[in-house]
Each structure stands twice: as C-alpha cells, then as structure tokens.
Motif scaffolding. Structure first.
Motif, PDB file in Angstrom:
ATOM      1  N   LYS A 193     102.567  32.001  55.047  1.00 19.11           N
ATOM      2  CA  LYS A 193     101.747  30.988  55.712  1.00 19.11           C
ATOM      3  C   LYS A 193     100.959  31.593  56.867  1.00 19.11           C
ATOM      4  O   LYS A 193      99.747  31.353  57.024  1.00 19.11           O
ATOM      5  N   VAL A 194     101.605  32.401  57.682  1.00 21.91           N
ATOM      6  CA  VAL A 194     100.937  33.015  58.837  1.00 21.91           C
ATOM      7  C   VAL A 194      99.914  34.046  58.389  1.00 21.91           C
ATOM      8  O   VAL A 194      98.789  34.098  58.911  1.00 21.91           O
ATOM      9  N   ILE A 195     100.290  34.870  57.424  1.00 22.50           N
ATOM     10  CA  ILE A 195      99.365  35.897  56.916  1.00 22.50           C
ATOM     11  C   ILE A 195      98.115  35.252  56.344  1.00 22.50           C
ATOM     12  O   ILE A 195      96.982  35.692  56.601  1.00 22.50           O
ATOM     13  N   ASN A 196      98.287  34.186  55.570  1.00 21.47           N
ATOM     14  CA  ASN A 196      97.134  33.486  54.987  1.00 21.47           C
ATOM     15  C   ASN A 196      96.253  32.885  56.078  1.00 21.47           C
ATOM     16  O   ASN A 196      95.016  32.920  55.992  1.00 21.47           O
ATOM     17  N   LYS A 197      96.891  32.314  57.096  1.00 18.25           N
ATOM     18  CA  LYS A 197      96.134  31.713  58.202  1.00 18.25           C
ATOM     19  C   LYS A 197      95.286  32.771  58.909  1.00 18.25           C
ATOM     20  O   LYS A 197      94.093  32.575  59.163  1.00 18.25           O
ATOM     21  N   LEU A 198      95.897  33.924  59.237  1.00 18.53           N
ATOM     22  CA  LEU A 198      95.185  34.981  59.946  1.00 18.53           C
ATOM     23  C   LEU A 198      94.095  35.602  59.075  1.00 18.53           C
ATOM     24  O   LEU A 198      93.056  36.036  59.579  1.00 18.53           O
ATOM     25  N   ASP A 199      94.339  35.612  57.779  1.00 15.74           N
ATOM     26  CA  ASP A 199      93.324  36.101  56.838  1.00 15.74           C
ATOM     27  C   ASP A 199      92.117  35.166  56.840  1.00 15.74           C
ATOM     28  O   ASP A 199      90.962  35.605  56.910  1.00 15.74           O
ATOM     29  N   GLU A 200      92.357  33.859  56.786  1.00  8.32           N
ATOM     30  CA  GLU A 200      91.275  32.882  56.792  1.00  8.32           C
ATOM     31  C   GLU A 200      90.507  32.889  58.110  1.00  8.32           C
ATOM     32  O   GLU A 200      89.318  32.562  58.146  1.00  8.32           O
TER      33      GLU A 200
END
Length: 216
Positions: free
Chosen positions: A65-72
């Motif tokens: 969830k965090v990795i996807n958020k920071l990617d976006e």
C-alpha cells in the motif's frame, strides 16, 4: 531472544536525511511516509518484500500500500533489472525523491538571491535619503503583505512615469492589488497588453499631491 535483541541494539543507527526530515510535508508526505523512506534510504533498494516485512514488523499488504502510494506520488519507481531469464530483480529507485528535494533547495536559494535592500533601492532612485515618513510607509507596505520584489516593481513603475513619490507608488500598488496582481511575476504578465485595445480612462492613475497615506 536475549542474543537477538542484543545484536539488534548493536546494529548501526539509521541515518535520517536532514533535507527530507525538514521538508517532507512540502512534498505532501506524512510521518508514516517519512518512516518508510528513511528505511529505504538506509537499506538495499532491492524490492524484497519478505525482508522489508521482517525488518519493519509489517504485513505485506501494508508495505504494498505504501509503495504504491509513493509510486503514484512520483516519489519512487519500481525498476525491473533483468540479467537473464533466471535472474530478474525488482529495484526501488528513489531518484524522483532526490530530484524533488533538489528542486526544493534550488527554489529556496533562488528566493534568497532575489531579496533586495528596498531602502537602498529607493535611495538610489530618489537620489536622496528617505524621510522618516517614507520609511514608515515602506514598512507599512510590508506589514500588509506586499513582498519586496512587488514593491520594487512599483518603484520601477514610478521611475518610468517620472512620478517619484511614495504616494504615487502606493496608488500603483493598491491598483495592482485590486486587479489581483500581487507579485513581480503578475506585474510582468499584466504588461503583456493588446496594443489594438484603446486605453480606458480607468487605466490612468491620478495622484493627489495632498494625499496623506498614513492618516487615510
């Protein structure tokens, strides 16, 4: 258990980037994001979710969830490194984060370089020292929110029109403010006019020689 905890205590401390720590909110990050980014900046950037979960005592879904958020948010990238068919790795790249932090610092330095000594600028244009009343008005402009570069544009306007008085400059700044012009950039944009458009009477600034700005 004792040996495990003892080894953990002896482990090297995490290094927190000062620039990131003091500016993470400007990047619209929260403290949890800072927590994960600090971990990533101190560890191998290979995307080994099992290791990350073990190190941080988190569930895989939380990490994803965090990795996807920071990617976006364009803070990091997941890059695929393929040496051969049997050797494929996912790498977490933080280059976007570093670029954003660099832009923040460069922008801050540019603003510092743009600072001007207003009183000296006025003295140079007026060819004399400012009177106590003029200094009061200069400080009053700052107190109501006019920044130095905006005031300097008003001084340039007065010099261009041959009207070297704080009353004239105050009229100019007030007129700009009413038009939604509040910065040096706004002033420059406003001067890009359509020459085919006739000048309206409202566009002419009239200055009252008896204008008492401080006791209005």
């Amino acid at each position: 258990m004792f040996n495990k905890v003892n080894n953990l205590i002896k482990g090297k401390d995490l290094i927190i980037s000062n620039i990131l720590f003091y500016n993470y909110e400007k990047l619209e990050l929260n403290f949890e994001d800072l927590y994960y980014l600090t971990y990533l900046m101190n560890n191998s950037l290979e995307f080994d979710i099992s290791k990350i979960c073990s190190d941080l005592n988190k569930k895989p879904k939380d990490i994803i969830k965090v990795i996807n958020k920071l990617d976006e948010m364009d803070i990091l990238d997941i890059e695929i490194i393929k040496k051969d068919e049997n050797d494929i790795k996912e790498i977490i790249s933080l280059e976007k984060l570093y670029k954003k932090l660099t832009f923040l610092i460069v922008e801050k330095e540019d603003k510092i370089e743009e600072k001007v000594d207003l009183e000296n600028e006025f003295k140079d244009v007026f060819k004399r020292d400012l009177t106590p009343r003029e200094k009061q008005i200069l400080n009053a402009w700052k107190s109501v929110g006019y920044n130095d570069l905006f005031i300097l544009e008003g001084l340039k306007e007065a010099k261009y029109n041959g009207e070297l008085s704080v009353a004239y400059i105050d009229n100019v700044l007030d007129r700009w403010q009413n038009q939604g012009i509040t910065s040096k950039e706004d002033v420059i944009k406003s001067k890009t006019i359509d020459l085919s458009k006739p000048i309206e009477s409202d566009d002419v600034i009239e200055v009252d020689d008896d204008y008492d700005w401080m006791n209005e």
